[in-house]
Structures are given as C-alpha cells and as structure tokens.
Write a protein that holds these residues in place. Sequence first.
Motif, PDB file in Angstrom:
ATOM      1  N   ASP A  81       0.817  -1.213   0.000  1.00 16.01           N
ATOM      2  CA  ASP A  81       0.000   0.000   0.000  1.00 16.01           C
ATOM      3  C   ASP A  81       0.853   1.267   0.000  1.00 16.01           C
ATOM      4  O   ASP A  81       0.429   2.304  -0.505  1.00 16.01           O
ATOM      5  CB  ASP A  81      -0.954   0.021   1.195  1.00 16.01           C
ATOM      6  N   ALA A  82       2.059   1.192   0.526  1.00 17.20           N
ATOM      7  CA  ALA A  82       2.924   2.374   0.628  1.00 17.20           C
ATOM      8  C   ALA A  82       3.399   2.880  -0.727  1.00 17.20           C
ATOM      9  O   ALA A  82       3.778   4.046  -0.853  1.00 17.20           O
ATOM     10  CB  ALA A  82       4.133   2.062   1.506  1.00 17.20           C
ATOM     11  N   VAL A  83       3.363   2.037  -1.764  1.00 14.93           N
ATOM     12  CA  VAL A  83       3.808   2.485  -3.096  1.00 14.93           C
ATOM     13  C   VAL A  83       2.642   2.841  -4.009  1.00 14.93           C
ATOM     14  O   VAL A  83       2.846   3.215  -5.165  1.00 14.93           O
ATOM     15  CB  VAL A  83       4.731   1.447  -3.780  1.00 14.93           C
ATOM     16  N   GLN A  84       1.440   2.768  -3.492  1.00  9.57           N
ATOM     17  CA  GLN A  84       0.273   3.169  -4.273  1.00  9.57           C
ATOM     18  C   GLN A  84       0.213   4.696  -4.328  1.00  9.57           C
ATOM     19  O   GLN A  84       0.811   5.379  -3.491  1.00  9.57           O
ATOM     20  CB  GLN A  84      -1.008   2.614  -3.636  1.00  9.57           C
ATOM     21  N   HIS A  90       5.399   6.170  -2.584  1.00 10.91           N
ATOM     22  CA  HIS A  90       4.840   6.147  -3.939  1.00 10.91           C
ATOM     23  C   HIS A  90       5.907   6.269  -5.025  1.00 10.91           C
ATOM     24  O   HIS A  90       5.881   5.543  -6.015  1.00 10.91           O
ATOM     25  CB  HIS A  90       3.775   7.240  -4.108  1.00 10.91           C
ATOM     26  N   THR A  91       6.873   7.147  -4.864  1.00 15.03           N
ATOM     27  CA  THR A  91       7.875   7.357  -5.912  1.00 15.03           C
ATOM     28  C   THR A  91       9.136   6.515  -5.723  1.00 15.03           C
ATOM     29  O   THR A  91      10.012   6.509  -6.585  1.00 15.03           O
ATOM     30  CB  THR A  91       8.284   8.843  -5.981  1.00 15.03           C
ATOM     31  N   ARG A  98      17.516   0.758  -7.855  1.00 14.89           N
ATOM     32  CA  ARG A  98      17.706  -0.432  -7.037  1.00 14.89           C
ATOM     33  C   ARG A  98      16.648  -1.471  -7.423  1.00 14.89           C
ATOM     34  O   ARG A  98      15.553  -1.122  -7.862  1.00 14.89           O
ATOM     35  CB  ARG A  98      17.551  -0.103  -5.544  1.00 14.89           C
ATOM     36  N   PRO A  99      16.958  -2.748  -7.203  1.00 15.79           N
ATOM     37  CA  PRO A  99      16.017  -3.808  -7.591  1.00 15.79           C
ATOM     38  C   PRO A  99      14.902  -4.041  -6.568  1.00 15.79           C
ATOM     39  O   PRO A  99      14.739  -5.125  -6.043  1.00 15.79           O
ATOM     40  CB  PRO A  99      16.933  -5.029  -7.701  1.00 15.79           C
ATOM     41  N   LEU A 100      14.157  -2.984  -6.256  1.00 19.69           N
ATOM     42  CA  LEU A 100      13.072  -3.108  -5.286  1.00 19.69           C
ATOM     43  C   LEU A 100      11.835  -3.705  -5.943  1.00 19.69           C
ATOM     44  O   LEU A 100      11.551  -3.446  -7.108  1.00 19.69           O
ATOM     45  CB  LEU A 100      12.730  -1.729  -4.704  1.00 19.69           C
TER      46      LEU A 100
END
Length: 141
Positions: A81-84, A90-91, A98-100
């Motif tokens: 949810d933190a990257v939505q 989000h960014t 990096r390979p996240l």
Amino acid sequence: MTATPTAVAPLTTQDAEALVEAARVAAEDAGVTVAVTVLDAGGHLLAFRRDDRAVLIAGETSTRKAYTALQLNAATADLVDAVQPGGLFHTLPTALDRPLLFIAGGVPVHRGGRLIGAIGVGGGAPEQDHGFATEAVRQLG
C-alpha cells in the motif's frame, strides 16, 4: 556509562539453506513451485533455489523481494500500500536505481532483535509466497 551492544550471530550458510528448505517444503505441501532467495545483512546472496518447474521470472522476483525486505527491514506484504498513489513510498520504486519489488513474498530475518538478512519467495500468488517465507523464518526461530 553506555552499554556495550551484545554481539548477534550473523546469518550463516547453514541458516540460509534451512530457510530455503523450509520455504520449499511449505510450497511443495501447497502444490506450488517457487524460487527462494536468501540474502545476508549486507545484501549478499547466501542461498538460492528455483524449482525446475517454477516460472523463470520467479528467480528474479524472489531476489528482488528479499532485497526490498532487507533494505526496508519490513515484509514486502506490509509495503504494498505504501507504493500506491498517495502512499509514503509512492515514488520510491522509480526514484532509486535499485532492484526493489513491492509484492508480498519478502521477509526480513532477525536474530536477537537485529536484522541479519532476508528471504524472498516467488512463483506462487503473492499471499502464498509471503506465507512460505514467513513459515521459513518461523522455523528458523
């Protein structure tokens, strides 16, 4: 007087192999073919296994999940949810080179309250991968 930090044993190759085996067995019991990656605290590969029937990309996703869990010291399932849009990170996936990978299946490994590595599982549904990784860490103790 400051307390001297207590030394914590690092994640060993034996630990890493035990994590891979526990995740593999959990996946096999569920009828799922997976890849499993274990990294030490420095992000170095300690163990890797991809079932020969697992989709090829599972190897890459398991490694990226482990790396993400290690770098952020959090299960990737807790970061989705933190990257939505509007999320805290989000960014982050595009801001860093990096390979996240923010898909469930990466779990940090702690010993004595300290981060000593991470495991990533790929190949099943994200919730399954998270369950396999979590079970492996639980068995390691």
